[in-house]
Scaffold this active site. Structure first.
Site, PDB file in Angstrom:
ATOM      1  N   GLU A  46     -73.061  -4.745   0.070  1.00 55.94           N
ATOM      2  CA  GLU A  46     -71.836  -4.087   0.547  1.00 55.94           C
ATOM      3  C   GLU A  46     -70.811  -5.129   0.993  1.00 55.94           C
ATOM      4  OE1 GLU A  46     -70.513  -1.239   0.604  1.00 55.94           O
ATOM      5  OE2 GLU A  46     -72.064   0.281   0.397  1.00 55.94           O
ATOM      6  N   CYS A  64     -74.353   2.427   2.321  1.00 53.21           N
ATOM      7  CA  CYS A  64     -73.095   2.963   1.811  1.00 53.21           C
ATOM      8  C   CYS A  64     -72.790   4.321   2.425  1.00 53.21           C
ATOM      9  CB  CYS A  64     -73.152   3.073   0.289  1.00 53.21           C
ATOM     10  SG  CYS A  64     -71.611   3.679  -0.445  1.00 53.21           S
TER      11      CYS A  64
END
Length: 220
Positions: free
Chosen positions: A208, A135
């Site tokens: 993700e 991230c």
């Protein structure tokens, strides 16, 4: 080669699926439907609340004061910068901070945030960093690439989002995180342990991708 570069190379399929996801491509070419972006942004706000807690856990897991300060900077970046970006963008649709915080967490949001927190709770600082890295560093890479492609032009409704992650402040934060990851690895990483760290990184990349897909699935 930094530890991040090694992880990125060894998890190349997962990294590519995440950073080149259709959601990202549509952000860049301004074709992403607004309701998809809105759902993503609200969920990302809720995600970041848990991400701040993960950084706070990093303070507890930190073996040195320098590590504690680095973790604290992550908390501050989320609470003082990223959350405000989300509130500002959502405000343009008539949504208040209270409205966002009352929204229910979607399943991919819960899956990802709990994975990160569990990685940190059950492991040490390096495990937590491996879960955070996709991230933190991935958004910087995506933002820089989209800006390099000229995607932050005035006609793109997502230019503020691109600008946030392509900007100097966030790019600097990502570089500092990469260096911090290396410093931790220098202290505790062994070749026997590397597969476990890679597995955490790969799983975070997949989560993700699921997070981007959640935004697109609003239309299904």
């Amino acid at each position: 080669m930094t530890l991040f570069e090694r992880l990125k190379a060894d998890a190349a399929p997962q990294w590519a699926a995440y950073t080149n996801h259709d959601f990202v491509k549509q952000l860049g070419n301004a074709s992403l439907p607004q309701d998809c972006f809105r759902h993503y942004l609200v969920q990302d706000y809720l995600f970041l609340i848990q991400f701040a807690r993960a950084y706070a856990l990093g303070v507890y897991k930190s073996p040195t004061l320098d590590d504690m300060r680095q973790s604290l900077e992550g908390v501050k970046a989320i609470l003082d910068m990223e959350l405000d970006l989300h509130v500002g963008l959502c405000g343009s649709w008539g949504m208040s901070r209270a409205d966002i915080e009352k929204a229910p967490e979607d399943t991919p949001t819960m899956a990802y945030t709990r994975f990160v927190l569990d990685a940190g709770m059950s492991g040490d600082l390096l495990d937590l960093q491996a879960a955070l890295a996709p991230c933190v560093i991935g958004y910087a890479e995506i933002g820089a690439r989209l800006r390099g492609e000229g995607a932050d032009h005035a006609e793109n409704p997502y230019r503020l989002w691109i600008g946030e992650y392509a900007g100097d402040a966030y790019q600097g934060l990502a570089r500092e995180f990469t260096n911090w990851l290396d410093r931790t690895a220098d202290q505790v990483l062994t070749e026997n342990r590397y597969p476990r760290v890679l597995s955490i990184f790969e799983k975070a990349c997949r989560l993700e991708s699921d997070f981007w897909q959640m935004g697109l699935d609003v239309r299904r």
